[in-house]
Each structure stands twice: as C-alpha cells, then as structure tokens.
Design an enzyme around this catalytic site. Structure first.
Site, mmCIF file in Angstrom:
data_model
loop_
_atom_site.group_PDB
_atom_site.id
_atom_site.type_symbol
_atom_site.label_atom_id
_atom_site.label_comp_id
_atom_site.label_asym_id
_atom_site.label_seq_id
_atom_site.Cartn_x
_atom_site.Cartn_y
_atom_site.Cartn_z
ATOM 1 N N ASP A 103 2.312 -0.425 4.410
ATOM 2 C CA ASP A 103 3.501 -0.946 4.205
ATOM 3 C C ASP A 103 3.857 -1.730 5.622
ATOM 4 O O ASP A 103 3.537 -1.317 6.745
ATOM 5 C CB ASP A 103 4.613 0.112 4.223
ATOM 6 C CG ASP A 103 5.472 -0.055 3.255
ATOM 7 O OD1 ASP A 103 6.045 -0.946 2.920
ATOM 8 O OD2 ASP A 103 5.728 1.030 2.462
ATOM 9 N N ASP B 289 8.339 -4.754 3.140
ATOM 10 C CA ASP B 289 9.432 -4.222 2.877
ATOM 11 C C ASP B 289 10.446 -5.312 3.074
ATOM 12 O O ASP B 289 10.714 -6.079 4.115
ATOM 13 C CB ASP B 289 9.620 -3.081 3.738
ATOM 14 C CG ASP B 289 10.963 -2.217 3.489
ATOM 15 O OD1 ASP B 289 11.003 -1.574 2.432
ATOM 16 O OD2 ASP B 289 11.851 -2.320 4.364
ATOM 17 N N GLU C 36 8.738 -6.821 -1.496
ATOM 18 C CA GLU C 36 9.773 -6.083 -2.047
ATOM 19 C C GLU C 36 10.791 -7.141 -1.895
ATOM 20 O O GLU C 36 11.550 -7.189 -0.768
ATOM 21 C CB GLU C 36 10.038 -4.813 -1.196
ATOM 22 C CG GLU C 36 11.303 -4.160 -1.868
ATOM 23 C CD GLU C 36 11.942 -2.809 -0.841
ATOM 24 O OE1 GLU C 36 12.414 -1.886 -1.571
ATOM 25 O OE2 GLU C 36 11.615 -3.092 0.050
ATOM 26 N N HIS D 188 9.151 5.397 -4.516
ATOM 27 C CA HIS D 188 9.509 6.587 -3.671
ATOM 28 C C HIS D 188 11.142 6.467 -3.354
ATOM 29 O O HIS D 188 11.856 7.202 -2.685
ATOM 30 C CB HIS D 188 9.002 6.381 -2.470
ATOM 31 C CG HIS D 188 9.436 5.251 -1.734
ATOM 32 N ND1 HIS D 188 8.781 4.043 -2.032
ATOM 33 C CD2 HIS D 188 9.725 4.759 -0.362
ATOM 34 C CE1 HIS D 188 9.042 2.936 -1.213
ATOM 35 N NE2 HIS D 188 9.749 3.423 -0.368
ATOM 36 N N ASP D 189 11.999 5.246 -3.895
ATOM 37 C CA ASP D 189 13.193 5.240 -3.601
ATOM 38 C C ASP D 189 14.071 5.471 -5.016
ATOM 39 O O ASP D 189 15.261 5.548 -4.740
ATOM 40 C CB ASP D 189 13.538 3.725 -3.223
ATOM 41 C CG ASP D 189 13.160 3.576 -1.621
ATOM 42 O OD1 ASP D 189 13.221 4.349 -1.027
ATOM 43 O OD2 ASP D 189 12.813 2.305 -1.343
#
Length: 471
Positions: free
Chosen positions: A95, A186, A248, A301-302
């Site tokens: 990430d 991200d 993202e 994960h969000d």
C-alpha cells in the site's frame, strides 16, 4: 504485464496469521501461510499498510514510509516474505499512501512546508473531511491551520512542492529496490487540491458511491479530482517504471480515463456498491468493461464484506461473477470461506467502525481459529462453522469453488460482451464461454451449451445461482 487477468489476494496483515503468540498478525505469519495462496491459485498478494503508525486510522496514518511497524516484524521479515512469495511465483504489492502522513511523521515538524496550510487564521473554505467535520484543524504548537482530508491526525501533503514529489518517489524506489512488484495507491482522487482553495459547491447530483455525513453535501471539485492530478500520476509512474500501479480512485467510472493515462488499473467501485440486481450490475459492469483496465472488487477492509452485504445465499454466484469478468480481480482474505462481518470490538479499535470487517482469518475449528496461540486482537467470528481446514477437505465447499473458478478463468479467453437476457439475469460472453447469473427470485433457463462450472446442480438456473457454459 503480469497483472492482466490476474487474481490479487488482499491481506490485512493484522488479521491474517500471528507467528509469535502476541495476538497480532505479522509478516512471518503471512510467510507461513503462503501455501494457502498457492492452493487458491492467485497470482499476487496486496498487503494493507505495514508501516509504523500511531493507528489513528489503523495504519493509513504513516509515521515512517521506509520501515516496518515492529508489530508486524522487520525489514528482514519482509525480505523473507518477498523471497518466499517469488519462489511460489506470487507477486507482492504494498500500500502506498501519498495524500497524507501521520501528524507524528517527522516531516510535519521538520518540513512543515510539505503540507497544506491555511493562508488565514482559520479555515479558508468550506471543505469537509471524509469522516465528518471540517477538513481544517489548528496546530496547537504553531497556531496555524492545516488541511486533513481524513482525520485531524492525517495532515495532507502539498504535491505542488517538489520536495514532496522527490520524497515520495524515493519511498517508492526504496521498496522496489527490495523486490516489491508494485503498489496499490491510496486515495488518489484527493491527492491534489485547488491551488486557490476555493469553496466546494453544494452537491448537484447523487454519486453512485456512498459518502459520509457532511461530505455528501458538497461536490468535491476543488478539494479533489483536480486536473493537475496528472502531475502526481506522472511522478508516480516515473518512480514505478514498469512496476504495477493500481489506484484507489473513489469516483464514478466516467472519471477514470485521466487516471488510467499513468496507472495500470483503477478499482471498479461501482460494482462493489451495486445492489444484487441484474440491471444495476449491468450498469456497473458495462462502462467499466468497455473502458478496460478496471480492477474488479466485491469486498475489502473498508466496506461490508461480500457475505454480509449480498447475503450468504448469493456468495457463490457473486464469486462466479467476480472471477469471470475480464481483467484483474481482487479477493479480500476470508471471502473464499464466506466470512461475514463480525461484531467488531467494544470499545472499538477503529473509530470509523470498521473493526467488524477485519476479524482474524479462520484456519481451523479451534477457538482462536488457528490464527494465534495467544489472545487475538479481535476474536474470530465462527471458526467452528467455517474455516480453511474443513473447507479444503470438502469438495462442495466455497473454498474449493473459488479454486475451481480461479483455475477456469485462465481458459475463458479474451473478449467480453453483455448479452440480452431475461429480467433478473445478467449474461455475458467470454470467448467461447457464456456466463449467466440469476439475481431474481424465479427460476430461469440456463444458456444452452456444455456446463463447465455451476453454483448448483441441474440444467435450470435457480434463484441466487450462476453457471458457466461452453457454447
């Protein structure tokens, strides 16, 4: 371009496997479980943040970009993970968080000019933070106001400063030199802001992607998605070279083309948030598939896990849909055994309420699910009901179905075309294969042809079912 048609497995390191009994997953634990990824047949793994962090946003507030948080191990442990993964022909993605740091990152005090500050004594505009409230906070030490698109503990970097560009490129090269194969980048849509700090106008349309609280009341045309983002993307690509970059970009698909000029892939969030309805799925898939280079995802994960959001009755059909779409697919750890949302923790670790999405992986039926020999940081949800060990021995299990799908996607061939279908059914063509998924409550006819793989037995297409046939 190894990522074309690849399956990438997302690992949340804190919850995958604990190797030392402290109840927190770590890099050595991930290395111990690499054979699970080989068993599934995936091509790569993506590690959610492993950097040192005060955990205000559970790892997405980075205090050192070129170290490993001691909770996860050491740089040497990462080197060993890379060596073992590459020996199994698995790529490894990290990430990368370029839009902000932790307020505890040394840069915030030592290089304050790398951040975005208000030119006045107070908030200069109406921008709202993604988690609610104003996007500006006062630094008690200096008395100045700084921008934070997320939590106040996450000050935004100023990418118009050449020092920021050079520093982040250096970070990328550090990890690439160690053998990392690319990055999931991200929050790219908010990395560049309006240089005049103009007010965002009131929202004039309904986004297909959910926003929180006050942030939904504005069109984020000045606080993000700026034309100048191309400068950031150019810098990231320069540092990455030929390594893989997946962005993202929390925007509708129509906004992706400018990002894909320099990224390899962008996540297709409209599919993630689509209701389980054939017409809505067609609307989410069609434009993204036509655009190409979209990373398909149904869980992370969000946001709510696939099994919870779509219901346990739909998890096989959802897996079939995800893993037969053209391009790259991402699978979140635990989805392959049908892991649902858990209860989270009281008090919560993550103040945005996402603990329920991050419970430990369940490897066996023991009370700790084989995740740890100690007390897990979050309790496993139901290891006695679903776990890897049991599902590996059951030929009808969801885990085995995921493995069959991943193996079969190599044979689907190129091309993609949505086909006319009965109401409630989505049908598309992949080479010589036809994929059909029934989202309705009525039995539907299956496409003619040789059944290659199905979520059910028989020739018909029951509710919640999917099938792949060779035409």
């Amino acid at each position: 371009m190894w990522w074309r048609d690849a399956v990438v497995y997302q690992i949340y390191p804190r919850s995958f496997q604990d190797s030392d009994g402290d109840g927190i997953g770590d890099l050595r634990g991930i290395t111990q479980r690499l054979d699970h990824l080989s068993y599934l047949g995936v091509d790569a793994l993506w590690l959610s943040p492993i950097y040192p962090s005060p955990l205000a946003d559970f790892g997405y507030d980075v205090s050192d970009y070129t170290e490993v948080d001691p909770a996860f191990g050491s740089l040497e442990d990462l080197d060993e993970l890379l060596r073992q993964a590459h020996a199994r022909e698995l790529k490894v993605l990290l990430d990368l968080i370029p839009s902000h740091t932790s307020i505890e990152h040394p840069w915030f005090r030592e290089h304050p000019d790398r951040y975005i500050w208000s030119p006045v004594d107070g908030p200069p505009n109406n921008w709202k933070a993604a988690f609610g409230g104003p996007a500006w906070s006062r630094d008690e030490r200096s008395g100045r106001w700084y921008l934070h698109t997320f939590y106040p503990e996450q000050p935004d970097l100023d990418w118009r400063n050449p020092e920021v560009v050079a520093a982040m490129q250096q970070v990328m090269r550090f990890w690439l030199d160690r053998g990392v194969d690319g990055f999931r980048v991200d929050a790219l849509n908010v990395v560049m802001k309006d240089d005049r700090l103009r007010d965002d106008p009131p929202a004039s349309w309904t986004s297909p992607l959910p926003l929180v609280g006050e942030a939904a009341e504005l069109d984020h045309v000045y606080s993000g998605n700026r034309p100048e983002v191309v400068d950031v993307l150019t810098a990231l690509r320069e540092a990455a070279g030929g390594s893989m970059l997946v962005g993202e970009v929390y925007l509708p698909t129509s906004e992706y083309p400018r990002y894909l000029e320099h990224l390899d892939l962008v996540f297709g969030f409209e599919l993630l948030f689509s209701a389980w309805d054939a017409e809505l799925l067609r609307a989410a898939i069609g434009p993204a598939a036509e655009l190409g280079r979209v990373a398909w995802v149904l869980s992370n994960h969000d946001f709510d896990r696939l099994a919870t959001r779509l219901g346990p009755e739909n998890i096989r059909a959802a897996a079939l849909l995800l893993l037969t779409l053209p391009g790259t697919a991402f699978v979140y750890q635990g989805d392959e055994i049908g892991l649902p949302n858990g209860p989270g923790s009281d008090p919560p670790y993550d103040r945005a309420g996402r603990d329920r999405l991050r419970h430990p992986m369940q490897w066996d039926a023991s009370p700790a699910g084989g995740f740890t020999t100690g007390r897990p940081w979050l309790a496993p949800i139901d290891p006695e009901v679903r776990n890897v060990e049991d599902q590996r021995s059951d030929p009808r299990s969801l885990l085995r179905f995921y493995g069959e799908l991943i193996a079969l996607r190599r044979e689907l061939g190129g091309g993609f075309r949505l086909l006319p279908a009965e109401p409630g059914v989505i049908v598309f063509e992949r080479g010589r294969h036809i994929v059909a998924v029934n989202t309705s409550n009525d039995e539907q006819p299956a496409p003619p042809g040789e059944i290659i793989l199905a979520t059910h037995a028989g020739r018909a297409l029951p509710p919640h079912a999917g099938v792949i046939v060779r035409a």
